[in-house]
Design an enzyme around this catalytic site. Sequence first.
Site: not given
Length: 457
Positions: A234-237
Amino acid sequence: MTDLRVRFAPSPTGMFHVGGARTALFNWALAEQAGGRFVLRVEDTDATRNRPEWTEGIISALDWIGINGTNPAFEGPYFQSAYEPQHREAVAKLLADGKAYYCDCTREQLVARTGSEHRGYDGHCRERGLTEGAVRFRTPDEGVTVVDDLIRGRVEFPNDAQEDFVIARTDGSPLYVLANAVDDITQAITHVVRGEEHLGNAAKQELLWPALGATPPVWAHLPVIVNEQRKKLSKRRDKVALEDYREEGYLAEAMVNYLMLLGWGPGDDREIMPWSEMVPLFRLEDVNSSSAFFDEKKLRAFNGEYIRALPIHVFEERCSPYLDADWDRETFSKVAALAQTRITVLSEIRQNVDFLFLDQPVFDQASWDKAMKNAPVEILTGYLERLDSVSWDPESLKEALEEVGAAHGLKLGKAQAPVRVAVTGRTVGLPLFESIEVLGRERSQERLRAALARLRG
């Protein structure tokens, strides 16, 4: 050239996901192997994502991993927005053929009728004869829809579990599932190779293609890529942008090699292998359906292997963007071969060689405190004196420090720690005595004096 046509259809998002790069490479390998075509189609119908620089980012990222118009297998880029007339024609055809219908139901009305927020659409508008609203495709009531997947085998979707899905909004604009199918039909796509998150869409498109008078393509849905915790990247983490790896100094050749092994292998014990050797061996049927672990440590190791394999002049060229423009390249050439064996990404080159070009080495308190423990004043003073007359070559420089260290009961490893930090500013780096040789007598002595002054306060 065969009639095989695969497509890669990314949406502009501001960054190029490594999972998308893996998908593109699998498609590219299939096209090259079969003498077919790789069709790049940018899905740009979302106005919030339709930025020219984002589209350029996709093209640039693909070019970096070797997918571009210099190869006759490449076709495009095409833009989904250019096919809107065909999308609307397809919707009109499905309505005229009775395979789709208008619907004006709201979500609240559906929940009120079914008594559940989780139930799919109940077909309420099928026979109402509406002339406006959203457009739904009429799915079969019985039987199963089968997706024959090259990776996952036969996948069955019971039709009574598939709702009549929306293919166009109330303003007539098509949804992804319809636009994607129409574009593939228009561009004569024969193979669709994409991530497993699209498997549900394949069931819908398996119905849409025949309804539009076309034979569905060959399907292959690639395994999801997961992180160390076995969660989907995920690009968020997670670090997922291909651009970030490129900027850090990963080589395209290493990245391509590593991504190709996420879910597939050549069938032997080899891992480090060039693209030209992987393509003839690649088979979609050999791709594992289980999730693939993106191991950045392994990628880094791959990159180190590729860096060490570069001809020295190519290595120097690749390092150039990470060096200051005014740093003397002739001096850099003297230590390039030493640095090549020690770095795993090109951006590490700066911290290995900056001591040669700075007026004073960088100062790192932690490195200083660690190194200046074992008789630093005595070692630095003794070595400074020896540098006045020692022959200026690595072996002589080493022997001089060994003698100084022995006089104070220290082996070379302990004796060289304060000298290394005084000269280079860091506890690790290039071989110390080769570094001192290139730095020169005067500058080396100057740095030893500066370190002594700091120690004496």
